[in-house]
Design a protein around this motif. Structure first.
Motif, short mmCIF file in Angstrom:
data_model
loop_
_atom_site.label_atom_id
_atom_site.label_comp_id
_atom_site.label_asym_id
_atom_site.label_seq_id
_atom_site.Cartn_x
_atom_site.Cartn_y
_atom_site.Cartn_z
N GLY A 1 35.53 35.01 -31.53
CA GLY A 1 35.91 35.73 -30.32
C GLY A 1 36.76 36.93 -30.70
O GLY A 1 37.76 36.78 -31.40
N VAL A 2 36.37 38.11 -30.24
CA VAL A 2 37.05 39.35 -30.65
C VAL A 2 37.50 40.13 -29.42
O VAL A 2 36.69 40.51 -28.57
CB VAL A 2 36.13 40.24 -31.50
CG1 VAL A 2 36.86 41.52 -31.92
CG2 VAL A 2 35.63 39.48 -32.73
N ARG A 3 38.81 40.35 -29.33
CA ARG A 3 39.37 41.17 -28.26
C ARG A 3 39.22 42.64 -28.62
O ARG A 3 39.40 43.03 -29.76
CB ARG A 3 40.85 40.86 -28.07
CG ARG A 3 41.15 39.46 -27.65
CD ARG A 3 42.63 39.14 -27.75
NE ARG A 3 43.43 39.93 -26.80
CZ ARG A 3 44.29 40.86 -27.14
NH1 ARG A 3 44.47 41.15 -28.42
NH2 ARG A 3 44.98 41.51 -26.24
N SER A 4 38.91 43.45 -27.65
CA SER A 4 38.78 44.88 -27.89
C SER A 4 40.15 45.54 -27.82
O SER A 4 40.98 45.20 -26.96
CB SER A 4 37.86 45.53 -26.86
OG SER A 4 37.84 46.92 -27.01
N GLU A 5 40.40 46.48 -28.73
CA GLU A 5 41.66 47.22 -28.70
C GLU A 5 41.58 48.41 -27.74
O GLU A 5 42.60 48.98 -27.38
CB GLU A 5 42.00 47.73 -30.10
CG GLU A 5 42.28 46.60 -31.08
CD GLU A 5 42.61 47.14 -32.44
OE1 GLU A 5 42.26 48.30 -32.73
OE2 GLU A 5 43.21 46.40 -33.23
N GLU A 6 40.36 48.78 -27.38
CA GLU A 6 40.17 49.90 -26.47
C GLU A 6 39.95 49.36 -25.06
O GLU A 6 39.13 48.47 -24.84
CB GLU A 6 38.96 50.75 -26.89
CG GLU A 6 38.98 51.15 -28.36
CD GLU A 6 40.20 51.97 -28.72
OE1 GLU A 6 40.68 52.72 -27.85
OE2 GLU A 6 40.68 51.87 -29.86
N ARG A 7 40.66 49.90 -24.10
CA ARG A 7 40.65 49.33 -22.75
C ARG A 7 39.27 49.32 -22.12
O ARG A 7 38.97 48.47 -21.30
CB ARG A 7 41.61 50.13 -21.85
CG ARG A 7 43.06 50.01 -22.24
CD ARG A 7 43.94 50.87 -21.37
NE ARG A 7 43.98 50.39 -20.00
CZ ARG A 7 44.43 51.12 -18.99
NH1 ARG A 7 44.82 52.36 -19.19
NH2 ARG A 7 44.46 50.62 -17.77
N ARG A 8 38.42 50.26 -22.49
CA ARG A 8 37.12 50.35 -21.83
C ARG A 8 35.99 49.66 -22.60
O ARG A 8 34.83 49.78 -22.24
CB ARG A 8 36.78 51.81 -21.57
CG ARG A 8 37.65 52.43 -20.47
CD ARG A 8 37.35 53.90 -20.25
NE ARG A 8 38.03 54.40 -19.08
CZ ARG A 8 39.31 54.74 -19.03
NH1 ARG A 8 40.05 54.62 -20.11
NH2 ARG A 8 39.86 55.17 -17.91
N LYS A 9 36.34 49.01 -23.69
CA LYS A 9 35.32 48.31 -24.48
C LYS A 9 35.35 46.82 -24.19
O LYS A 9 36.41 46.23 -23.99
CB LYS A 9 35.53 48.57 -25.98
CG LYS A 9 35.22 50.00 -26.38
CD LYS A 9 35.32 50.17 -27.89
CE LYS A 9 34.97 51.61 -28.30
NZ LYS A 9 35.09 51.79 -29.77
#
Length: 435
Positions: free
Chosen positions: A145-153
């Motif tokens: 599971g990978v959280r995005s660092e960019e708000r829109r990704k």
């Protein structure tokens, strides 16, 4: 209610009545769940959770290679080939079951997890969370599971096709586990309190475990401990891990994070060496401790005995990597003991970790792969414990200086390196991806 009817027509009416009754009861139950567990959720997050609870796993739209589900998840079509046509329903059921399981024990911890699930599903600025189905670097890894660092990704889950022959219960357990990693700070293993695996083991009947393991898993998942150094938490975590094959290492790596609180007591490293005495990381750690720290008597003898141990032909591939982790942990300890500025301490640790690279599998003989994969996963988790704290430093600096639009290539690179490392991966600069 009195029914005056005949034959099949009466049966149909009765079934319709009871079906409607069950539907209303379910809606009332879900509303009560939201009122108790999602009190601080935004309206969008609350509605996203309500949508999930009512979903059936149906495809309601398609966007290129993605199928949009009524649960608010987007599943890549590759998953139908890697698993089966039922995977969308399996993903939806996994999240529903996990959510209701957490809600069965209202506590600060479980409310936090439910709120995080709601936030992931009802993000204000990003696309839907995504499920991909691709081979991962290690066969030990069933998902990621990978959280995005960019708000829109989009945040995303990767399910490994090595699970294609597992039953639905097992796959659901992995889906729920990885979804927990999408929330909050990502809940990385070792660096933060363990939640993903204990909650998975609490809420699903998947995998081997000893008698009483599930009770301990539920305790670790739902108890409001003081923090991850709470002695009660350590006791419960260790008890659960010992009864759950494959989870013993998770309890071990939590010990490494204790370097944050070691103060000036060198016995911390004696105990850490003892904890890893039968692991190849312990061999490298013992050697570095003897070089860097002053030990006497039984403590010195204990560490020397572990330092004399030899690597096998597979684990020697990890010797340099293990040495880097050991040096980083000792450096963090020594600089903090000398009273160095905390940011300077983390900068020094980051310099060591930045140069560490996991060994490549390309030259590993096929018969050695199972052992290689096991240690690849474990060493990656070990580095992730130290990288998590370092990532916080570079993320804070990036946010303070760069924001979303400014160009800060060096701070961006640092942030990405340790974002990948804390997730157990290396950073590929050319492709700007974790791998």
């Amino acid at each position: 209610m009195f029914f005056r009817c005949l034959g099949a027509a009466c049966l149909c009416m009765l079934l319709s009545f009871f079906s409607a009754e069950r539907g209303m009861a379910a809606r009332d139950s879900d509303e009560a769940l939201l009122n108790v567990m999602c009190q601080d959720c935004s309206p969008k997050a609350r509605n996203a959770l309500k949508r999930l609870l009512a979903a059936k796993g149906d495809v309601v739209a398609t966007k290129g290679e993605y199928m949009v589900l009524d649960s608010g998840i987007a599943v890549n079509r590759e998953c139908l080939n890697a698993f089966s046509e039922t995977l969308p329903a399996t993903v939806t059921t996994a999240l529903q079951r996990g959510l209701r399981c957490l809600a069965a024990t209202p506590a600060e911890t479980t409310r936090m997890l439910v709120s995080e699930m709601a936030s992931v599903l009802g993000q204000e600025h990003a696309a839907l969370p995504v499920v991909l189905c691709r081979t991962l670097v290690s066969r030990q890894m069933k998902g990621m599971g990978v959280r995005s660092e960019e708000r829109r990704k989009s945040p995303y889950i990767v399910l490994s096709p090595v699970m294609s022959h597992e039953d639905s219960e097992y796959i659901q357990a992995v889906v729920f586990h990885e979804f927990i990693h999408l929330g909050g700070n990502g809940h990385p293993h070792g660096a933060q309190r363990e939640l993903a695996t204990p909650c998975q083991e609490c809420c699903f009947e998947a995998g081997l475990r000893g008698a009483g393991a599930r009770d301990f898993a539920c305790r670790v998942c739902t108890t409001d401990y003081t923090d991850k150094f709470d002695p009660v938490y350590i006791r419960d975590l260790t008890s659960w891990a010992r009864l759950t094959p494959g989870s013993e290492f998770i309890a071990r790596i939590n010990r490494l994070d204790g370097v944050r609180r070691a103060g000036g007591d060198v016995r911390f490293f004696v105990e850490l060496v003892r904890e890893f005495r039968d692991h190849p990381f312990g061999f490298e750690l013992a050697s570095e401790v003897l070089k860097s720290l002053s030990l006497e008597g039984d403590d010195a003898a204990t560490v020397r005995a572990v330092a004399r141990k030899k690597h096998g032909h597979v684990t020697k591939r990890f010797a340099a990597f293990g040495r880097s982790i050991a040096k980083a942990a000792i450096l963090r300890f020594e600089l903090a003991r000398k009273g160095e500025d905390p940011q300077r301490v983390l900068e020094a640790v980051s310099d060591l970790l930045e140069r560490s690279t996991l060994p490549q599998k390309g030259t590993v003989p096929r018969l050695d792969m199972p052992i290689f994969y096991k240690y690849y996963y474990e060493f990656a988790l070990l580095r992730g414990v130290l990288a998590d704290e370092v990532y916080g430093l570079w993320r804070a600096r990036f946010d303070a200086v760069c924001g979303e639009s400014a160009s800060c290539p060096e701070l961006y690179r640092k942030r990405r390196i340790f974002s990948c490392q804390k997730a157990g991966l290396d950073y590929d600069v050319a492709g700007d991806v974790c791998q």
